[in-house]
Structures are given as C-alpha cells and as structure tokens.
Design a protein around this motif. Structure first.
Motif, PDB file in Angstrom:
ATOM      1  N   LEU A 154       0.834  -1.195   0.000  1.00  0.00           N
ATOM      2  CA  LEU A 154       0.000   0.000   0.000  1.00  0.00           C
ATOM      3  C   LEU A 154       0.869   1.245   0.000  1.00  0.00           C
ATOM      4  O   LEU A 154       1.946   1.268   0.592  1.00  0.00           O
ATOM      5  CB  LEU A 154      -0.883   0.033   1.247  1.00  0.00           C
ATOM      6  N   HIS A 155       0.390   2.258  -0.665  1.00  0.00           N
ATOM      7  CA  HIS A 155       0.993   3.581  -0.641  1.00  0.00           C
ATOM      8  C   HIS A 155       0.009   4.485   0.083  1.00  0.00           C
ATOM      9  O   HIS A 155      -1.108   4.065   0.383  1.00  0.00           O
ATOM     10  CB  HIS A 155       1.253   4.057  -2.064  1.00  0.00           C
ATOM     11  N   VAL A 197      -3.865   4.079  -0.001  1.00  0.00           N
ATOM     12  CA  VAL A 197      -4.864   4.524   0.957  1.00  0.00           C
ATOM     13  C   VAL A 197      -4.928   6.039   0.824  1.00  0.00           C
ATOM     14  O   VAL A 197      -3.897   6.709   0.794  1.00  0.00           O
ATOM     15  CB  VAL A 197      -4.465   4.141   2.404  1.00  0.00           C
ATOM     16  N   ALA A 198      -6.121   6.580   0.718  1.00  0.00           N
ATOM     17  CA  ALA A 198      -6.292   8.023   0.598  1.00  0.00           C
ATOM     18  C   ALA A 198      -7.111   8.508   1.791  1.00  0.00           C
ATOM     19  O   ALA A 198      -8.141   7.920   2.120  1.00  0.00           O
ATOM     20  CB  ALA A 198      -6.992   8.365  -0.708  1.00  0.00           C
ATOM     21  N   GLY A 199      -6.630   9.549   2.428  1.00  0.00           N
ATOM     22  CA  GLY A 199      -7.357  10.037   3.597  1.00  0.00           C
ATOM     23  C   GLY A 199      -6.904  11.416   4.023  1.00  0.00           C
ATOM     24  O   GLY A 199      -6.064  12.048   3.378  1.00  0.00           O
ATOM     25  N   LEU A 211      -1.126   0.718   9.785  1.00  0.00           N
ATOM     26  CA  LEU A 211      -0.780   0.405   8.400  1.00  0.00           C
ATOM     27  C   LEU A 211       0.690   0.697   8.118  1.00  0.00           C
ATOM     28  O   LEU A 211       1.327   1.456   8.829  1.00  0.00           O
ATOM     29  CB  LEU A 211      -1.646   1.232   7.446  1.00  0.00           C
ATOM     30  N   GLU A 212       1.195   0.069   7.062  1.00  0.00           N
ATOM     31  CA  GLU A 212       2.548   0.332   6.584  1.00  0.00           C
ATOM     32  C   GLU A 212       2.428   0.781   5.131  1.00  0.00           C
ATOM     33  O   GLU A 212       1.631   0.226   4.369  1.00  0.00           O
ATOM     34  CB  GLU A 212       3.415  -0.920   6.667  1.00  0.00           C
ATOM     35  N   PHE A 213       3.237   1.791   4.758  1.00  0.00           N
ATOM     36  CA  PHE A 213       3.158   2.360   3.426  1.00  0.00           C
ATOM     37  C   PHE A 213       4.502   2.273   2.725  1.00  0.00           C
ATOM     38  O   PHE A 213       5.542   2.534   3.325  1.00  0.00           O
ATOM     39  CB  PHE A 213       2.727   3.827   3.488  1.00  0.00           C
TER      40      PHE A 213
END
Length: 183
Positions: free
Chosen positions: A13-14, A83-85, A98-100
C-alpha cells in the motif's frame, strides 16, 4: 511511486493524504485523473477495480496488496494501490496500524507535527533486511505552500531534517571513495 516501474511497489500500500477531504477530492484526485490518463495510466477511487484490470494483474503476475474493501483506496491500471485520507484533527490515528511503501502528504503546514511524525513512522514494509532486494524505496513526498503566520514546529522540523541530511551526506573530493557509507 507511479514512475518507479518496480513490481515490488505494487504489492504494498501507498498513502495519499491531505489536511481536508475537500483538498483530497477536489484538488489531488482531480489533478491525478487529469494527468494520469494522457500518460497511459487509468485510475479510480473508492470502488473495486474493473475485472479486466484484476485479470491482467493476475496474468502478468503484478502483485497487489490483499484488500477486502476498496473504500478509501485510490488505484491505477498498473496495480498501484494507495490509501487516501485526511490528517485533520486526529483522523491520522486510524492509519497507525498500516505500513506504506510511499507517502504523498499535501499541505504539511496545515497539519500537526504529531500527525506528520505518525505518518512518517508508517513508511516501512516489515521486510527488514530484504527490503532493498525487493525494490522498496520508502519515500515521502511532502507538499505545502509557505506557512501563513508563525509555524515554529514546521520550521524546527525542516531544520532538523536538513541537519540530519548534512550529517548523513558528506562531500567527497574528486576520485575519493567513501569508506563509511553503506551504499
């Protein structure tokens, strides 16, 4: 992350974060949906990818992160998932587990130091020493307009980063080899 071409980058995930929802949807997503298709990269947000993309990813062995829900996920036809937030108030706390692989954080002058530090600590993959051999780069892209008014935490933070960079990177004379660097 889109220009790297590393297959290892699509399996993780980014993160794409802004201060507010309006910035995310009306600025960042609009800009991406305008710029990516002319480059041959289709993208979408918040719903399952088209079945044709999923079949192509499987056929071409493009790794994708295991997701059960696409709410809050921006993805591209190349297989990149982000992931967008938002980071407003304490909304950043929902991303602590989470890990990015990479982070894009907009308007850092408008978020708190704690939010920025929390997100930067999530810039990892858990692969340990294998991380580099997997092609992971773990980079953060920070964007901001100049802060309006006094922002001592931001100036201190950027000063700390600059000092750390100066301590890490050092000048070499022409032809001189560094015996102390890991890379």
């Amino acid at each position: 992350a889109l220009d790297r071409g590393s297959a290892g980058d699509t399996g993780q995930l980014h993160g794409i974060f802004t201060n507010t929802e309006r910035q995310l949807k009306d600025a960042v997503f609009v800009e991406m949906k305008k710029r990516l298709p002319p480059a041959g990269v289709e993208c979408d947000y918040g719903r399952r990818p088209p079945k044709a993309w999923i079949r192509r990813w499987a056929r071409e062995n493009i790794p994708i992160p295991p997701l059960t829900d696409y709410r809050g996920i921006f993805y591209t036809s190349q297989g990149l998932h982000a992931v967008a937030g938002t980071l407003f108030n304490q909304s950043y706390l929902q991303f602590e587990s989470l890990e990015f692989s990479s982070l894009r954080i907009e308007e850092i002058a408008a978020i708190s130091r704690k939010a920025l530090i929390t997100m930067l600590t999530r810039l990892r993959c858990g692969a340990g020493g294998e991380c580099r051999t997997l092609g992971h780069r773990h980079q953060a892209y920070l964007f901001s307009n100049p802060p309006v008014g006094p922002h001592p935490w931001l100036h201190d933070f950027l000063g700390e980063w600059e000092e750390a960079a100066q301590n890490f990177y050092h000048a070499l004379a022409v032809g001189e080899a560094c015996g102390g660097c890991e890379f």
